[in-house]
Design a protein around this motif. Sequence first.
Motif, short mmCIF file in Angstrom:
data_model
loop_
_atom_site.label_atom_id
_atom_site.label_comp_id
_atom_site.label_asym_id
_atom_site.label_seq_id
_atom_site.Cartn_x
_atom_site.Cartn_y
_atom_site.Cartn_z
N GLY A 147 -17.09 20.18 -28.89
CA GLY A 147 -17.12 18.75 -29.18
C GLY A 147 -16.38 18.40 -30.46
N PHE A 148 -16.70 19.10 -31.54
CA PHE A 148 -16.02 18.80 -32.80
C PHE A 148 -14.59 19.32 -32.77
CE2 PHE A 148 -17.36 16.45 -36.29
CZ PHE A 148 -16.67 16.85 -37.42
N GLY A 149 -14.36 20.38 -31.99
CA GLY A 149 -12.99 20.84 -31.80
C GLY A 149 -12.12 19.76 -31.19
N GLY A 150 -12.70 18.97 -30.26
CA GLY A 150 -11.97 17.86 -29.66
C GLY A 150 -11.51 16.87 -30.70
N VAL A 151 -12.37 16.60 -31.68
CA VAL A 151 -12.01 15.67 -32.76
C VAL A 151 -10.83 16.20 -33.57
CG1 VAL A 151 -12.82 14.60 -34.91
CG2 VAL A 151 -14.35 14.74 -32.92
N PHE A 152 -10.92 17.46 -33.99
CA PHE A 152 -9.90 17.99 -34.89
C PHE A 152 -8.61 18.37 -34.19
CE2 PHE A 152 -12.88 17.72 -38.22
CZ PHE A 152 -12.16 17.84 -39.40
N ALA A 153 -8.65 18.49 -32.87
CA ALA A 153 -7.38 18.68 -32.15
C ALA A 153 -6.45 17.51 -32.43
CB ALA A 153 -7.64 18.82 -30.65
N ALA A 154 -7.03 16.30 -32.46
CA ALA A 154 -6.24 15.10 -32.73
C ALA A 154 -6.00 14.88 -34.21
CB ALA A 154 -6.94 13.88 -32.12
N ILE A 155 -7.05 15.00 -35.02
CA ILE A 155 -6.97 14.63 -36.43
C ILE A 155 -6.11 15.60 -37.23
CG2 ILE A 155 -8.34 14.29 -38.53
CD1 ILE A 155 -8.42 12.02 -36.43
N THR A 156 -6.07 16.87 -36.86
CA THR A 156 -5.25 17.84 -37.59
C THR A 156 -3.78 17.40 -37.62
OG1 THR A 156 -6.72 19.67 -37.02
CG2 THR A 156 -4.46 20.23 -37.67
N TYR A 157 -3.32 16.79 -36.54
CA TYR A 157 -1.90 16.40 -36.43
C TYR A 157 -1.73 14.89 -36.51
CZ TYR A 157 -1.72 21.23 -35.04
OH TYR A 157 -1.86 22.60 -35.02
N ILE A 158 -2.66 14.24 -37.22
CA ILE A 158 -2.64 12.77 -37.28
C ILE A 158 -1.43 12.27 -38.05
CG2 ILE A 158 -4.01 12.50 -39.41
CD1 ILE A 158 -4.41 10.47 -36.17
N ALA A 159 -1.00 12.99 -39.09
CA ALA A 159 0.12 12.53 -39.90
C ALA A 159 1.42 12.47 -39.08
CB ALA A 159 0.29 13.41 -41.13
#
Length: 397
Positions: free
Chosen positions: A211-223
């Motif tokens: 679940g939290f991996g789903g969040v950081f899959a997107a946020i890690t490459y947000i820039a």
Amino acid sequence: MPLALLALAIGAFGIGTTEFVIMGLLPEVAGDFGVSIPTAGYLVTGYALGVMFGAPLMTVLGTKVSRKRMLMLLMGLFVVGNLLSALAPTFGLMLAGRVVSSLAHGAFFGIGSVVAADLVAPHKRAGAIAMMFTGLTVANVVGVPLGTFVGQSVGWRVTFGLVAALGVVGLAGVAKLVPDMPKPEGVRLRHELAALKNVQVLLAMAMTVLGFGGVFAAITYIAPMMTHVAGFADGSVTWLLVLFGLGMVGGNLVGGRYADRALMPMLYVSLGALAVVLALFTVTAHNKVAAAVTIALVGALGFATVPPLQKRVLDHAHGAPTLASAVNIGAFNLGNALSAWLGGLVIAAGLGYTAPNWVGAVLAAAALALAVLSAVLERRDTAAGTSPADRPTAATH
């Protein structure tokens, strides 16, 4: 809510700030030490690995110590690590300081979750856990942007010095406000380890990773996603992350409130909605307004899962919850590392900067499937009478 929760939230604020502020200060740190940005990135990786391995290690070492004293020792370790980072003459010592401070992270949140839950009535446990985690979420709204500004303006060493000072305040708060709560009699390390064999505990940890991996899959490459796809200027990434942080704060509080009323339905809704929103992010990322709204929603839905998942671990490891709670904090960082790696793979494969959103959607959907499986197994075991340890908690969910 007891004032002791404020002391735990202050500690969580300092820990959240030091974990994420380095991402905005990598160029300054790399320049001062004369290393490349990828090399400076080891300060992020080293911290995450320190949390993963430090959470169970520090918790095991603390099995002979009262929980209050252990929380104080962890905050002291946190202060030492950040002071070492602030004063480090070489990159190696800076990395060592990051690892030292990370060792306090998982065990503080793990033991702190147990303490927070014990401070209140059983029907308010998730809300108390959420109150402590509010410090972590607020750090992303206030601490990280402010720490980045200070580091870019007057030097990154000042930022880590201020974070160390926050740790001192947290330490004093724990010493003054947290009641002396000795380790329950009869609880031994083998009991704590046995809790990790519980299927429901393992399923909750797997939900945490996915679940939290789903969040950081997107946020890690947000820039790169926001600058290359949505068309934002580089300087806009900071306030977009503030939006993400605001979403985290709101989601954490809502998740804590409703998890005390209906834990599993709260997980179904938050994980299902997270999977849908992440899938839609591949489309909304092409529009500035829609992208900004989506970022806030990802933060809200992602952190809405934190209190119920942490409470579920505590409920099903209720005879020996400390190690299980700490390991679950390490599971968050495992999810971060896994999703960042998978997101990098799809970008490297030429699928574009929005491709990690699909990775996140799949991970969140998998977490939802595990939540359904967990509930089915729980109902089966309760009906069959084969899991008496879990039956008392099943009725409240």
